[in-house]
Design an enzyme around this catalytic site. Structure first.
Site, PDB file in Angstrom:
ATOM      1  N   ARG A  40     -71.332  -0.413 -14.632  1.00 36.44           N
ATOM      2  CA  ARG A  40     -70.475  -1.294 -14.671  1.00 36.44           C
ATOM      3  C   ARG A  40     -69.848  -1.169 -16.548  1.00 36.44           C
ATOM      4  NH1 ARG A  40     -71.559  -5.263 -18.539  1.00 36.44           N
ATOM      5  NH2 ARG A  40     -73.498  -6.565 -17.073  1.00 36.44           N
ATOM      6  N   TYR A  74     -43.304  -6.745 -10.285  1.00 37.06           N
ATOM      7  CA  TYR A  74     -44.012  -7.120  -9.047  1.00 37.06           C
ATOM      8  C   TYR A  74     -45.024  -7.968  -9.038  1.00 37.06           C
ATOM      9  CZ  TYR A  74     -48.598  -7.654  -6.499  1.00 37.06           C
ATOM     10  OH  TYR A  74     -49.407  -7.783  -5.756  1.00 37.06           O
ATOM     11  N   ASP A 102     -45.319   0.534 -16.731  1.00 38.28           N
ATOM     12  CA  ASP A 102     -45.818   0.609 -14.980  1.00 38.28           C
ATOM     13  C   ASP A 102     -45.443   1.596 -14.195  1.00 38.28           C
ATOM     14  OD1 ASP A 102     -46.717  -0.115 -12.731  1.00 38.28           O
ATOM     15  OD2 ASP A 102     -47.020  -2.249 -12.549  1.00 38.28           O
ATOM     16  N   LYS A 159     -51.686   2.451  -4.435  1.00 36.02           N
ATOM     17  CA  LYS A 159     -49.886   2.581  -4.309  1.00 36.02           C
ATOM     18  C   LYS A 159     -50.504   4.208  -4.468  1.00 36.02           C
ATOM     19  CE  LYS A 159     -49.600  -1.072  -4.696  1.00 36.02           C
ATOM     20  NZ  LYS A 159     -50.341  -2.641  -3.682  1.00 36.02           N
TER      21      LYS A 159
END
Ligand code: PLP
Length: 403
Positions: A50, A103, A175, A200
């Protein structure tokens, strides 16, 4: 820290070396939760997956290397990366200035998830540097821009906004999911953080979800890793491994996506029945000069409207056969999306329309098929869509219902 190598070489080699125990040229998938320690507090750099994992670390070194930055911080998804960034930099009472076209999930995160925790956001036209300057208040702790914006492709001048943000002492995050470091290098233009949905183009094969943050600020990197460990949003090793494979061909793929999108956009522009085509590579693109100045390549995303509005747009999406009706973008297969009912459905209609996301807008993520085949599919589907009056089918009903 600047690398002497070009982007194609870095995509293959940055931060990577053969496995020291076997010589395997590819970084193995370290599918292990924990790591045996030689003594109390004595370990080889990893303790629990983690916090960190060797496969994820290899991807991080590679993604940082693409931007002359230290290793990135990778997350389970792009939104997990944006969430981590916001909660690292802001607390209750603080304020984000965000692009008005972003987005839909970023909008939802800021408006519906973080606002109840006291983090306020203003959505402003970041193509207008003066509007950004006016929106910054003493409480502003982050300027977050998306360029080209999803789905209208509106551009923000990164260097201009970096100047405004620096003047106000506020970090700027970009972004850069649509262009990747192959098409745009935000940190070289003065931004503080590059943000990616690696889902993406970076992974590029519709195989994983993932996110990453890249910055040259070592203190911020340390805080981001602390937040990621504390909320538990690290990327899984297999997804990191697949993403590493994707990066190897990223420069090659992005050039081909761009070439294909240019051909499809030019064809759409000439096609009767198409009212508006938005692609930064077109001479008609409203911010063409900025696109030329700011982009290496324009990548594969374009948007267009068809005559007959929303109904015709929906008929088009039902009629395509080679292109797939799907939410993702930036993958090898051509994907077609209806932002108003799919990716941006959580944004109230008035805000959507004010941002140029009309009900009739179609987003196309042009893939790596032969462009003539993509064009043939669109030609056939557009003929059906603009003729109108097709019988209803279960797929069409699902599209109309936004399912
Ligand atoms: N940023 C942009 C520009 C996106 O298009 C998306 C997803 O579509 C995201 C962030 C969120 O990424 P993810 O779906 O990996 O959480």
């Amino acid at each position: 820290m600047s690398s002497p190598h070009g982007i194609a070489t870095r995509a293959l080699h940055a931060g990577l070396s053969p496995d020291p125990t076997t010589g395997a040229i590819l970084t193995p998938i370290f599918q292990s939760t924990t790591y045996v320690q030689e003594g109390v507090g004595i370990h080889k750099g990893h303790t629990y997956s983690r916090a960190s994992n060797p496969t994820v670390s290899a991807l991080e070194a590679n993604l940082g290397g693409l931007e002359d930055a230290p290793p990135a911080v990778c997350f389970a998804t792009g939104l997990a990366a944006i969430h981590a960034l916001v909660i690292t930099l802001l607390k209750a009472g603080d304020h984000v200035v965000c692009s008005d076209v972003v987005y839909g999930g970023t909008h939802r995160l800021l408006r519906q998830v973080l606002a109840p925790f006291g983090v306020q956001s203003s959505f402003v036209d970041t193509a207008d540097a003066a509007a950004v300057a006016r929106a910054i208040t003493p409480a502003t702790k982050l300027v977050f821009i998306e360029t080209p914006a999803n789905p209208t492709l509106k551009l923000t001048d990164v260097a201009a906004i970096a100047g405004v943000a620096k003047g106000a002492g506020v970090p700027l995050a970009v972004d850069n999911t649509f262009l990747t470091p192959v098409g745009l290098r935000p940190l070289d233009l003065g931004a503080d953080i590059s943000v990616y949905s690696t889902t993406k183009y970076i992974e590029g094969h519709n195989a994983t979800v993932g996110g990453s943050l890249v910055t040259r600020d070592e203190r911020l990197l340390e805080r981001l890793r602390f937040i990621r460990k504390s909320v538990g949003s690290i990327q899984a090793p297999f997804d990191a491994w697949l993403t590493l494979k994707g990066v190897k061909t990223l420069p090659l793929r992005l050039r081909q996506h761009s070439e294909n999108a240019q051909r499809v956009a030019e064809w759409l522009e000439r096609r009767p029945g198409v009212t508006r085509v938005l692609y930064p590579g077109l001479e008609s693109f409203p911010q063409r000069e900025l696109a030329k100045k700011q982009h290496g390549v324009h990548a594969g995303i374009l948007a267009f409207e068809v005559t007959g509005g929303v109904e015709a747009g929906r008929r088009l999406m039902e009629a395509v056969e080679l292109c797939s009706l799907a939410e993702n973008l930036g993958a090898a297969e051509t994907l077609i999306t209806h932002p108003a009912t799919m990716t941006h459905s959580d944004i109230p209609r008035e805000e959507r329309e004010a941002a140029g996301i009309s009900d009739g807008l179609v987003r196309l993520s042009v893939g790596l098929e032969d462009p003539k085949d993509i064009i043939a599919d669109l030609e056939r589907a557009l003929a059906i869509a603009t003729a109108g009056g097709r019988e209803s089918t279960p797929r069409r009903e699902a599209v109309i219902a936004g399912r």
